[in-house]
Scaffold this active site. Sequence first.
Site, short mmCIF file in Angstrom:
data_model
loop_
_atom_site.label_atom_id
_atom_site.label_comp_id
_atom_site.label_asym_id
_atom_site.label_seq_id
_atom_site.Cartn_x
_atom_site.Cartn_y
_atom_site.Cartn_z
N ASP A 20 -11.59 -0.69 -8.83
CA ASP A 20 -10.18 -1.07 -8.74
C ASP A 20 -9.49 -0.68 -10.04
OD1 ASP A 20 -7.84 -2.16 -7.80
OD2 ASP A 20 -8.41 -4.24 -8.14
N GLU A 29 -1.29 4.32 -2.55
CA GLU A 29 -0.34 3.35 -2.00
C GLU A 29 1.03 3.95 -1.69
OE1 GLU A 29 0.61 -1.35 -2.61
OE2 GLU A 29 -1.10 -0.33 -3.49
N PHE A 32 -6.73 -10.53 -0.67
CA PHE A 32 -6.70 -10.83 -2.10
C PHE A 32 -7.33 -12.20 -2.38
CE2 PHE A 32 -3.14 -8.00 -3.99
CZ PHE A 32 -3.63 -6.91 -3.32
N THR A 89 -2.93 -3.80 2.33
CA THR A 89 -3.00 -4.57 1.10
C THR A 89 -2.03 -5.76 1.13
OG1 THR A 89 -2.95 -4.34 -1.32
CG2 THR A 89 -1.28 -3.12 -0.07
N LYS A 94 -2.52 3.10 1.49
CA LYS A 94 -2.34 1.65 1.31
C LYS A 94 -0.93 1.23 1.71
CE LYS A 94 -4.21 -0.69 -2.14
NZ LYS A 94 -4.56 -1.08 -3.53
#
Length: 311
Positions: free
Chosen positions: A16, A89, A171, A149, A125
């Site tokens: 990440d 993303e 998350f 996400t 994403k």
Amino acid sequence: MNQLEQLKQYTTIVADTGDFQSMKAFAPRDATTNPSLILKAVQKDEYKPLLEKAVRDHARKSTGEVIDRLLVAFGLEILKLVPGRVSTETDARLSFDTQGTIDKGRALIALYEAAGIPRERVLIKIASTWEGIRAAQVLEKEGIRCNMTLLFALPQAIACADAQVQLISPFVGRIYDWHKKSTGQEFAGADDPGVQSVKRIYQYYRKFGYKTEVMGASFRNTSQITELAGCDLLTISPELLQKLSESERPLTRKLSVEDAQTANLQRLTLDEKTFRFMLNDDAMGTEKLAEGIRLFCADAVKLEKMVEALR
């Protein structure tokens, strides 16, 4: 074996970060990025040349197009280091724009394919809003795989699975943050509400036969990670990867398809009205989704200013 090596027996490890050097050190299979990570990376001397090159090579293009090429430039470098996939993303300002998200996903994939990268190695994403999930459903039918996400609540996960998306990133840390702030309590191990949320989603998917991959994300400590050993994938920051590699404490599998079959869960059917009501009924999910979109939007604006300053 250290904890990172033990974890790799049960779970696919994903980096990440936008920092290439850490990827070399920990040998993840995949890597994920987001606007905040890219913004952080381009402020370092070793990555500024990527930003400068994107601006120089595409001087006549709009700022948004330059940023798309910057994101893909990072992705291309990452794909030289990982054997699997990179997540790139879409602009968070498209979070409530289904067609805009579809267009952006297609544009990003086209840039990767023009560089010789097959679409199977890229995940687009997208924020897990109703509009974002609808966009992902369209993209998936075109063979453009998506990573959903900013996912904090079970109805988001169910809607993503019903849309047959490739992967979700629930998350953990941000859920933990919310509960810690709202209750004043510390949470650890299996009692961590972020851990419990991902465990419930994983069990739901495996109990009812969904193929969507679950990738736990946004960790605050190694305890959250080890409690999810057995999750399909976990995306972990370099700092926590380092801590796992330095520990030799025994690690056991916590999530499995077999255990999920016995979970006491009821299958839900969600239309748009039910999705919106259930998400609205979840104060944590509603607040963290809105906050996450705002933060990513703010970092996208900062990145745009950096591009414009170089023109």
